[in-house]
Design an enzyme around this catalytic site. Structure first.
Site, mmCIF file in Angstrom:
data_model
loop_
_atom_site.group_PDB
_atom_site.id
_atom_site.type_symbol
_atom_site.label_atom_id
_atom_site.label_comp_id
_atom_site.label_asym_id
_atom_site.label_seq_id
_atom_site.Cartn_x
_atom_site.Cartn_y
_atom_site.Cartn_z
ATOM 1 N N LYS A 40 24.904 -9.245 -0.994
ATOM 2 C CA LYS A 40 26.205 -9.617 -0.452
ATOM 3 C C LYS A 40 26.407 -11.134 -0.581
ATOM 4 O O LYS A 40 27.368 -11.585 -1.154
ATOM 5 C CB LYS A 40 26.326 -9.225 1.018
ATOM 6 C CG LYS A 40 26.692 -7.769 1.384
ATOM 7 C CD LYS A 40 26.081 -6.688 0.598
ATOM 8 C CE LYS A 40 26.519 -5.275 0.866
ATOM 9 N NZ LYS A 40 25.879 -4.561 1.943
ATOM 10 N N ASP B 291 20.774 -6.715 11.656
ATOM 11 C CA ASP B 291 21.143 -6.427 10.272
ATOM 12 C C ASP B 291 22.232 -7.424 9.908
ATOM 13 O O ASP B 291 23.385 -7.284 10.305
ATOM 14 C CB ASP B 291 21.647 -4.987 10.142
ATOM 15 C CG ASP B 291 22.158 -4.674 8.724
ATOM 16 O OD1 ASP B 291 22.082 -5.564 7.855
ATOM 17 O OD2 ASP B 291 22.623 -3.538 8.515
ATOM 18 N N TRP C 258 26.955 1.176 9.345
ATOM 19 C CA TRP C 258 25.559 0.783 9.111
ATOM 20 C C TRP C 258 24.740 0.894 10.386
ATOM 21 O O TRP C 258 23.571 1.299 10.347
ATOM 22 C CB TRP C 258 25.476 -0.616 8.503
ATOM 23 C CG TRP C 258 26.123 -0.687 7.147
ATOM 24 C CD1 TRP C 258 27.225 -1.404 6.790
ATOM 25 C CD2 TRP C 258 25.714 0.026 5.964
ATOM 26 N NE1 TRP C 258 27.523 -1.183 5.472
ATOM 27 C CE2 TRP C 258 26.620 -0.313 4.933
ATOM 28 C CE3 TRP C 258 24.679 0.914 5.674
ATOM 29 C CZ2 TRP C 258 26.516 0.204 3.640
ATOM 30 C CZ3 TRP C 258 24.578 1.431 4.388
ATOM 31 C CH2 TRP C 258 25.487 1.070 3.390
HETATM 32 C C1 LIG Z 1 25.338 -3.212 2.330
HETATM 33 C C2 LIG Z 1 24.814 -3.092 3.689
HETATM 34 C C3 LIG Z 1 23.693 -2.293 3.988
HETATM 35 C C4 LIG Z 1 23.003 -1.449 2.941
HETATM 36 O O1 LIG Z 1 22.276 -2.229 2.087
HETATM 37 P P1 LIG Z 1 21.358 -1.574 0.940
HETATM 38 O O2 LIG Z 1 20.687 -2.788 0.388
HETATM 39 O O3 LIG Z 1 22.269 -0.884 -0.002
HETATM 40 O O4 LIG Z 1 20.410 -0.639 1.592
HETATM 41 C C5 LIG Z 1 23.244 -2.275 5.282
HETATM 42 N N1 LIG Z 1 23.850 -2.982 6.247
HETATM 43 C C6 LIG Z 1 24.934 -3.746 6.009
HETATM 44 C C7 LIG Z 1 25.568 -4.501 7.124
HETATM 45 C C8 LIG Z 1 25.445 -3.823 4.723
HETATM 46 O O5 LIG Z 1 26.528 -4.581 4.474
#
Ligand SMILES: *Cc1c(COP(=O)(O)O)cnc(C)c1O
Length: 380
Positions: free
Chosen positions: A219, A194, A119
């Protein structure tokens, strides 16, 4: 609104309802109490509203109350100062990869990125794309990669931070590799995080170091469709202008500009109430630590299972491990599934096994997995 049930989720999951032990990395398991409450309120939110939440104006008092409640609970649970903005945006965390540099990487500026997984790589790539337009640039200030992949978190001594950076971007939990920061980076610039896969799973330490935190809801805090973005007002003021209206954080900080993902925000609000009810982020941290300890202790108990990352960097959310061969891994996943332990396959880019243990996954599910691991090793 009916009150959230006090029953811990552990006693409810895998009950006669037919719900499986769901180790999905995302969209992931939600508290069953929340799902039941949503079900009960589906045709009719309440008598006063006279419709379901999906059928009312996003400018109505009924929705106002929901969004304000979700916003207040997120701040309260994280102990964020009152002046922080809490935005409910769309486009997923992936949109944030672009929106962050679009707002905060003006011409001549440089931003630092700490790369600890898939990511983070995607995030810096978007920074490069934006930089090409704006004349800004991005720097890789650390990289937690070895020949075995993203197996560790670089310590402060490995970070080559730029004194003049516009911000320092990092991924607090690496969903694919299964690593997590167990410290808050210290940097000369505001942190942009993030936090998609460990948001609200533990207290937020050092909120004063951050400029912006974002998390896709699917998540830990709700269904897909909404991304929670927390922004400090001083950081917000540093953004470039003018920007495309919908991609300007200021638009959403100022007012409810367009139709938000109403249903997703409604579920997030309920998950926040569930979290508060069970004691908030400190209580969930204890539960998450216990689940992680249970599983990692089992992984380490014999040589049959092998943790995929450095022990000090292990994630409390996504535990990744290997078996002696890919053939055994395949059998492990098939037999686990037959036992009702599902979505345990590692990310398609890395293989192996990944058990995601987000907030709503009960201890009981991890206990069942560990029992299965014992049995599988015995008969392999
Ligand atoms: C799942 C995830 C993403 C992507 O998320 P989307 O909502 O599908 O764009 C980005 N960063 C992390 C750390 C993730 O776990």
């Amino acid at each position: 609104m009916p009150s959230i049930q006090k029953t811990p989720p552990a006693t409810r999951t895998n009950a006669p309802s037919g719900r499986l032990y769901n180790f999905s990395a995302g969209p992931a398991t939600l508290p069953v109490e929340v799902l039941e409450e949503v079900r009960d309120e589906l045709p009719l939110l309440n008598e006063e509203v006279g419709a379901s939440v999906m059928e009312i104006s996003h400018r109505s008092a009924g929705y106002d109350e929901i969004e304000e409640s979700a916003r207040a609970l997120i701040k309260e649970l994280l102990g964020l100062p009152e002046d922080w903005y809490v935005l409910f945006l769309q486009g997923g965390a992936s949109m944030q990869f672009h929106q962050v540099p679009l707002n905060f990487l003006p011409g001549g500026a440089s931003a630092d990125y700490l790369i600890t997984g898939r990511w983070g790589k995607k995030a810096i790539r978007e920074g490069e794309i934006v930089g090409r337009e704006t004349g800004g640039s991005v720097r890789e200030a650390a990289r937690g990669e070895t020949e075995d992949g993203f197996t560790y978190i670089p310590g402060p001594e490995e970070m080559d931070l730029d004194e003049g950076a516009a911000y320092v971007h990092f991924t607090s939990n690496n969903t694919v590799a299964g690593t997590q920061y167990h410290f808050t980076p210290e940097a000369p610039a505001p942190l942009v995080c993030d936090a998609s896969s460990d948001f609200m799973s533990q207290p937020l330490k050092h909120p004063e170091r951050y400029g912006l935190i974002y998390a896709g809801a699917q998540k830990n805090v709700g269904p897909a469709g909404v991304t929670v973005v927390l922004v400090h007002p001083d950081f917000l003021e540093q953004r470039r202008r003018p920007l495309p209206t919908m991609l300007d954080y200021g638009t959403h900080a100022r007012k409810r500009f367009n139709t938000p993902p109403v249903f997703a925000v409604y579920v997030v609000d309920k998950v926040m109430k569930w979290l508060k009810d069970l004691g908030g982020v400190r209580a969930i941290e204890k539960r998450n630590e216990k689940k992680a300890r249970t599983l990692y202790d089992r992984i380490d108990a014999t040589d049959f299972y092998r943790g995929a990352v450095e022990p000090e960097a292990r994630s409390k959310m996504n535990a990744t491990f290997r078996l002696p061969s890919e053939e055994l891994e395949k059998r492990f996943l098939e037999e686990a599934e037959a036992e009702g332990l599902v979505s345990l396959a590692g990310h398609r880019t890395v293989g192996g096994v990944r058990a995601s243990m987000y907030n709503a996954l009960p201890q009981e599910a991890v206990d069942a997995l560990v029992n299965f691991m014992d049995e599988f090793e015995r008969t392999a």
